[in-house]
Write an enzyme that holds these catalytic residues in place. Structure first.
Site, mmCIF file in Angstrom:
data_model
loop_
_atom_site.group_PDB
_atom_site.id
_atom_site.type_symbol
_atom_site.label_atom_id
_atom_site.label_comp_id
_atom_site.label_asym_id
_atom_site.label_seq_id
_atom_site.Cartn_x
_atom_site.Cartn_y
_atom_site.Cartn_z
ATOM 1 N N GLY A 37 0.697 -1.022 -0.139
ATOM 2 C CA GLY A 37 -0.037 0.043 -0.099
ATOM 3 C C GLY A 37 0.758 1.336 -0.101
ATOM 4 O O GLY A 37 0.252 2.332 0.265
ATOM 5 N N PRO A 67 6.747 15.450 1.893
ATOM 6 C CA PRO A 67 5.704 14.215 2.142
ATOM 7 C C PRO A 67 6.549 13.095 2.886
ATOM 8 O O PRO A 67 5.874 12.467 3.811
ATOM 9 C CB PRO A 67 5.313 14.023 0.812
ATOM 10 C CG PRO A 67 6.574 14.558 -0.154
ATOM 11 C CD PRO A 67 6.833 15.704 0.346
ATOM 12 N N SER A 71 6.380 4.324 8.389
ATOM 13 C CA SER A 71 6.798 3.431 7.212
ATOM 14 C C SER A 71 5.271 3.108 6.682
ATOM 15 O O SER A 71 4.572 3.132 7.324
ATOM 16 C CB SER A 71 7.406 2.319 7.649
ATOM 17 O OG SER A 71 7.532 1.459 6.551
ATOM 18 N N SER A 72 5.108 2.848 5.224
ATOM 19 C CA SER A 72 3.720 2.143 4.737
ATOM 20 C C SER A 72 3.601 1.014 5.489
ATOM 21 O O SER A 72 2.289 0.679 5.474
ATOM 22 C CB SER A 72 4.150 2.286 3.236
ATOM 23 O OG SER A 72 4.238 3.211 2.611
ATOM 24 N N THR A 125 -39.304 -28.785 8.998
ATOM 25 C CA THR A 125 -37.941 -29.274 9.088
ATOM 26 C C THR A 125 -37.700 -29.991 7.645
ATOM 27 O O THR A 125 -38.715 -30.693 7.232
ATOM 28 C CB THR A 125 -37.563 -30.374 10.145
ATOM 29 O OG1 THR A 125 -38.556 -31.225 10.066
ATOM 30 C CG2 THR A 125 -37.664 -29.359 11.509
ATOM 31 N N HIS A 126 -36.477 -29.762 6.866
ATOM 32 C CA HIS A 126 -36.354 -30.612 5.695
ATOM 33 C C HIS A 126 -37.423 -29.724 4.732
ATOM 34 O O HIS A 126 -37.618 -30.374 3.590
ATOM 35 C CB HIS A 126 -36.485 -31.866 5.854
ATOM 36 C CG HIS A 126 -35.471 -32.552 6.707
ATOM 37 N ND1 HIS A 126 -34.117 -32.942 6.236
ATOM 38 C CD2 HIS A 126 -35.509 -32.834 8.033
ATOM 39 C CE1 HIS A 126 -33.500 -33.751 7.286
ATOM 40 N NE2 HIS A 126 -34.398 -33.439 8.534
ATOM 41 N N SER A 161 -42.348 -7.743 -12.610
ATOM 42 C CA SER A 161 -41.989 -8.324 -13.763
ATOM 43 C C SER A 161 -42.170 -7.539 -15.002
ATOM 44 O O SER A 161 -43.254 -6.520 -14.869
ATOM 45 C CB SER A 161 -42.732 -9.638 -14.031
ATOM 46 O OG SER A 161 -42.595 -10.469 -15.444
ATOM 47 N N SER A 162 -41.250 -7.531 -15.978
ATOM 48 C CA SER A 162 -41.622 -6.729 -17.100
ATOM 49 C C SER A 162 -42.444 -7.453 -18.102
ATOM 50 O O SER A 162 -42.828 -6.723 -19.033
ATOM 51 C CB SER A 162 -40.181 -6.503 -18.005
ATOM 52 O OG SER A 162 -39.811 -7.727 -18.229
ATOM 53 N N LYS A 215 -47.277 -9.028 -11.061
ATOM 54 C CA LYS A 215 -46.450 -9.845 -10.112
ATOM 55 C C LYS A 215 -45.557 -8.715 -9.011
ATOM 56 O O LYS A 215 -45.056 -7.794 -9.593
ATOM 57 C CB LYS A 215 -45.397 -10.606 -11.013
ATOM 58 C CG LYS A 215 -44.619 -11.575 -10.325
ATOM 59 C CD LYS A 215 -44.031 -12.513 -11.280
ATOM 60 C CE LYS A 215 -43.380 -13.807 -10.800
ATOM 61 N NZ LYS A 215 -42.505 -13.508 -10.050
ATOM 62 N N VAL A 216 -45.308 -9.371 -7.866
ATOM 63 C CA VAL A 216 -44.715 -8.516 -6.757
ATOM 64 C C VAL A 216 -43.521 -9.517 -6.123
ATOM 65 O O VAL A 216 -43.987 -10.603 -5.893
ATOM 66 C CB VAL A 216 -45.278 -7.895 -5.942
ATOM 67 C CG1 VAL A 216 -44.837 -7.316 -4.766
ATOM 68 C CG2 VAL A 216 -46.562 -6.795 -6.361
ATOM 69 N N ASN A 217 -42.367 -9.228 -6.258
ATOM 70 C CA ASN A 217 -41.246 -10.088 -5.766
ATOM 71 C C ASN A 217 -40.741 -9.757 -4.439
ATOM 72 O O ASN A 217 -40.827 -8.448 -3.951
ATOM 73 C CB ASN A 217 -40.096 -10.058 -6.949
ATOM 74 C CG ASN A 217 -40.504 -10.680 -8.079
ATOM 75 O OD1 ASN A 217 -41.605 -11.407 -8.431
ATOM 76 N ND2 ASN A 217 -40.097 -10.291 -9.316
ATOM 77 N N GLU A 274 -34.046 -10.708 -1.581
ATOM 78 C CA GLU A 274 -33.200 -10.922 -2.625
ATOM 79 C C GLU A 274 -31.959 -10.336 -2.463
ATOM 80 O O GLU A 274 -30.700 -10.678 -2.786
ATOM 81 C CB GLU A 274 -33.837 -11.148 -3.908
ATOM 82 C CG GLU A 274 -34.772 -11.774 -4.142
ATOM 83 C CD GLU A 274 -35.527 -11.633 -5.494
ATOM 84 O OE1 GLU A 274 -36.476 -12.540 -5.388
ATOM 85 O OE2 GLU A 274 -35.595 -10.646 -6.174
#
Length: 462
Positions: A101, A126, A135-136, A183-184, A314-315, A320-322, A327
């Protein structure tokens, strides 16, 4: 471009042209030309941490009689303006650069040098002044720790605490809302929605605890180790003085690393924190996926809850609502898990006295913190706080759940219970009706033993 667009700067390797309006100098320009790789620069919180470190070092050097008051004052003022984000556009060096760095450290040194020279009305070098006693190799590891600590404290922890608060409130509102457990992904014994949400809150609380435990080591700083950990060119008391100044500047309880050789040779603290962030990401992905499943449908899925409708889903499919927020959270979690792999590999790249993948560690660690902080608030405010419970769907599934027969195991035995469950599945009838026909238990007994609310508390022992 005309020559007026550039100025000539010089470093130990010679002269080269630098954009006329750039605050940085020759070494930064060489890095810009050497590393046209990703277009990604070190995150602003990292640059701001470097500003704080340079101010703290200037103060410590002045206390030790190594800097005159005017130079120290100019460096401090310039450094704190960098820390405050006033000059973010002047740090163009790519993340994928020299592994120590050094290019970014010199970029900061050059910008502060130019600003301080103007403030002091005299040359501020500098290296000789801004980078005095440094030191860096100790500045960059220190900046990783300082920036991560401050971002955890100021952004991630408050966001996680907020999420826990929203979850606990939602759990309290639904403490008596009984539903089918799974479960599962298969029907299981009942739980309350409150119990389910409280489990999420506990996951997040444990995530906070894990991070806090790691911070005990991350707040230890390598500053003062200089080139290899021995502290060459720095006074013995310099490290403690710098840390004291950083504590005063930030209010955060930083400490000086007891072993500076360890502080330069490895990045185990960053690797540990990244591991805790990965664990948190795993928890948040689990919560997000539960929300997506519970919201699924509305007709052909579980339909237990309805997440807030935020945008068309959806297009091509009208109406439709997601579940867009869970997500997005899941994608953040995937990114954080991937970042952890990079940090793990980078952490292994400590050769003898120095890790040589410091910039990519800084980039990925701070990105993980930022993503988790931002996405956690969005998840709390735009998904969890506003979701509605579809009580009819919960009750319908619960009334048809043959797994309730588990509560009769001690009375009728496992084999008889399995037969009752299969018969209930096959006929689509409530398990209570089938059990009444297939056992000697009367309806009152069965109602008491198969009461779903009672089963969420462990059932009745007979």
């Amino acid at each position: 471009m005309t020559d007026s667009n550039f100025r000539t700067e010089k470093d130990s390797m010679g002269e080269l042209n630098v954009p006329a309006d750039a605050l940085y100098g020759a070494q930064t320009q060489r890095a810009v030309e050497n590393f046209p790789i990703s277009g990604l620069t070190l995150p602003n919180p990292f640059i701001h941490a470097l500003g704080l470190i340079k101010a703290a070092c200037a103060r410590a050097n002045a206390e030790l009689g190594l800097l005159d008051k005017d130079t120290e004052s100019a460096i401090c003022k310039a450094s704190l303006s960098v820390a405050g984000g006033e000059y973010d556009a002047h740090f163009p060096v790519d993340v994928f650069q020299t592994g120590s760095g050094t290019s970014t450290n010199m970029n900061v040194n050059e910008v502060i040098s130019r600003l301080a020279s103007s403030l002091a009305d005299q040359p501020v070098h500098p290296n000789d002044h801004v980078n005095m006693s440094q030191s860096s190799n100790d500045v960059i590891p220190t900046a990783i720790h300082v920036s991560a600590c401050l971002q955890i404290e100021q952004a991630l922890k408050p966001a996680l605490v907020h999420l826990v608060k929203v979850l606990r409130e939602k759990a309290s509102q639904n403490h008596a809302q009984v539903k089918t457990g799974r479960t599962h992904l298969m029907d299981a014994m009942p739980v309350t929605l409150g119990q389910e949400i409280d489990a999420w809150a506990q996951q997040v609380e444990y995530g906070i605890e894990r991070i806090e435990h790691t911070m005990q080591r991350l707040r230890q700083l390598a500053q003062g180790g200089t080139a290899v950990g021995s502290g060459i060119n720095a006074a013995p008391e310099f490290a403690d003085r710098v840390v004291q100044q950083l504590v005063e500047l930030t209010g955060y309880p930083f400490e000086s690393k007891p072993d500076k050789f360890e502080g330069l040779a490895c990045q185990d603290g960053a690797v540990e924190l990244s591991g805790q962030l990965k664990t948190l990401a795993v928890s948040l992905m689990k919560i997000s996926n539960d929300l997506r499943w519970m919201n699924s449908g509305p007709l052909a899925g579980l339909g237990e809850i309805s997440l807030p409708s935020l945008q068309p889903g959806s297009s091509i499919m009208p109406g439709k609502v997601n579940p867009v927020i869970p997500e997005a959270m899941s994608m953040v979690c995937a990114q954080v898990i991937g970042n952890d792999v990079t940090i793990m590999v980078a952490g292994q790249s400590g050769n003898f006295q120095l890790n040589v993948m410091l910039p990519v560690i800084a980039h990925n660690l701070l990105q993980s913190i930022e993503l988790l902080a931002n996405a956690t608030r969005v998840l709390a405010d735009k998904a969890i706080e506003g979701f509605k419970v579809n009580e009819d769907a919960l009750q319908d599934a619960l009334s048809k759940n043959p797994i309730l027969v588990t509560a009769l195991n001690r009375i009728v035995g496992y084999e008889k219970g399995a037969a009752i469950a299969k018969a209930a599945y096959a006929s689509g009838r409530p398990v209570l009706e089938v059990a009444k026909e297939m056992t000697d238990l009367d309806e009152a007994q069965l109602e008491r033993l198969l009461d779903p609310a009672q089963l969420t508390r462990g059932g009745i022992q007979e």
